[in-house]
Design an enzyme around this catalytic site. Structure first.
Site, PDB file in Angstrom:
ATOM      1  CB  CYS A  11      -0.983  -0.027   1.170  1.00 34.13           C
ATOM      2  SG  CYS A  11      -0.216   0.045   2.802  1.00 34.13           S
ATOM      3  CG  ASN A  14       4.290  -1.736   5.296  1.00 33.49           C
ATOM      4  OD1 ASN A  14       5.405  -2.057   5.707  1.00 33.49           O
ATOM      5  ND2 ASN A  14       3.306  -2.598   5.251  1.00 33.49           N
ATOM      6  CB  CYS A  16      -3.632   1.882   7.067  1.00 29.27           C
ATOM      7  SG  CYS A  16      -3.280   3.387   8.011  1.00 29.27           S
ATOM      8  NE  ARG A  17      -4.510   1.695   1.794  1.00 27.72           N
ATOM      9  CZ  ARG A  17      -4.300   2.383   0.692  1.00 27.72           C
ATOM     10  NH1 ARG A  17      -5.163   2.295  -0.292  1.00 27.72           N
ATOM     11  NH2 ARG A  17      -3.231   3.139   0.577  1.00 27.72           N
ATOM     12  CB  SER A  18       0.144  -3.457   2.857  1.00 31.73           C
ATOM     13  OG  SER A  18       1.037  -2.598   3.492  1.00 31.73           O
ATOM     14  CG  ASP A 126      -5.195   5.880   2.352  1.00 34.25           C
ATOM     15  OD1 ASP A 126      -5.219   5.472   3.534  1.00 34.25           O
ATOM     16  OD2 ASP A 126      -4.291   6.587   1.883  1.00 34.25           O
TER      17      ASP A 126
END
Ligand code: 4NP
Length: 157
Positions: A11, A14, A16-18, A126
């Site tokens: 993401c 690195n 939050c999402r990934s 995001d």
């Protein structure tokens, strides 16, 4: 244990999402008794060395997973050689991976939700600038993506 392809989730930051995608895939693999190498990284290095965002840690904890020991890092050229799959969380991340990809790299590039029937081409939004509810949506998306990815691997195993 069946050895499956290795996966690096990407993401922007690195934090939050990934990391949540990494946690979701680890959890899905554990649940099925299979083993695979999983990591995550960011297009940017601004948060390198940091633990995941507290809101990401919270949503993972709510699902029984501790990601407090994860540490952010920036994607590196060697990742394109060392991983079988580089899986982007959104379209900007995917475009950037295509730009960074060294010639001769073996990793396959894809978008996470391409692995979910009916959701091809969709980004995982995001959640960084929104409220905690955004992280619930992120968790739902990364869980669907991780399950779809793993199901595809298991079909090919
Ligand atoms: P992520 O979220 O890409 O899901 O980790 C973000 C984290 C940090 C920033 C942007 C997005 N940032 O601009 O610092």
């Amino acid at each position: 244990m069946t050895q499956l392809p290795s996966v690096l989730f990407i993401c922007l930051g690195n934090i939050c999402r990934s990391p949540l995608a990494e946690a979701a895939l680890r959890s899905a693999a554990d649940g099925r008794g299979v083993s695979l190498q999983v990591d995550s990284a960011g297009i940017g290095g601004w948060h390198a060395g940091e633990a995941p965002d507290p809101r990401a840690q919270q949503v993972a904890r709510a699902h029984g997973i501790d990601i407090g020991h994860y540490r952010a890092r920036q994607v590196h050229r060697t990742d394109f050689v060392e991983f079988d799959h580089l899986v982007a969380l959104d379209l900007e991340n995917l475009a950037e991976l295509r730009r960074l990809r060294p010639s001769g790299a073996r990793a396959r590039l894809s978008l996470l939700l391409d692995h979910v029937p009916g959701r091809a081409g969709q980004p995982v939004a995001d959640p960084y600038y929104g409220g905690p509810e955004g992280f619930l949506a992120t968790w739902a998306d990364v869980t669907a993506g991780a399950n779809g990815l793993l199901a595809g691997f298991l079909r090919q195993a």
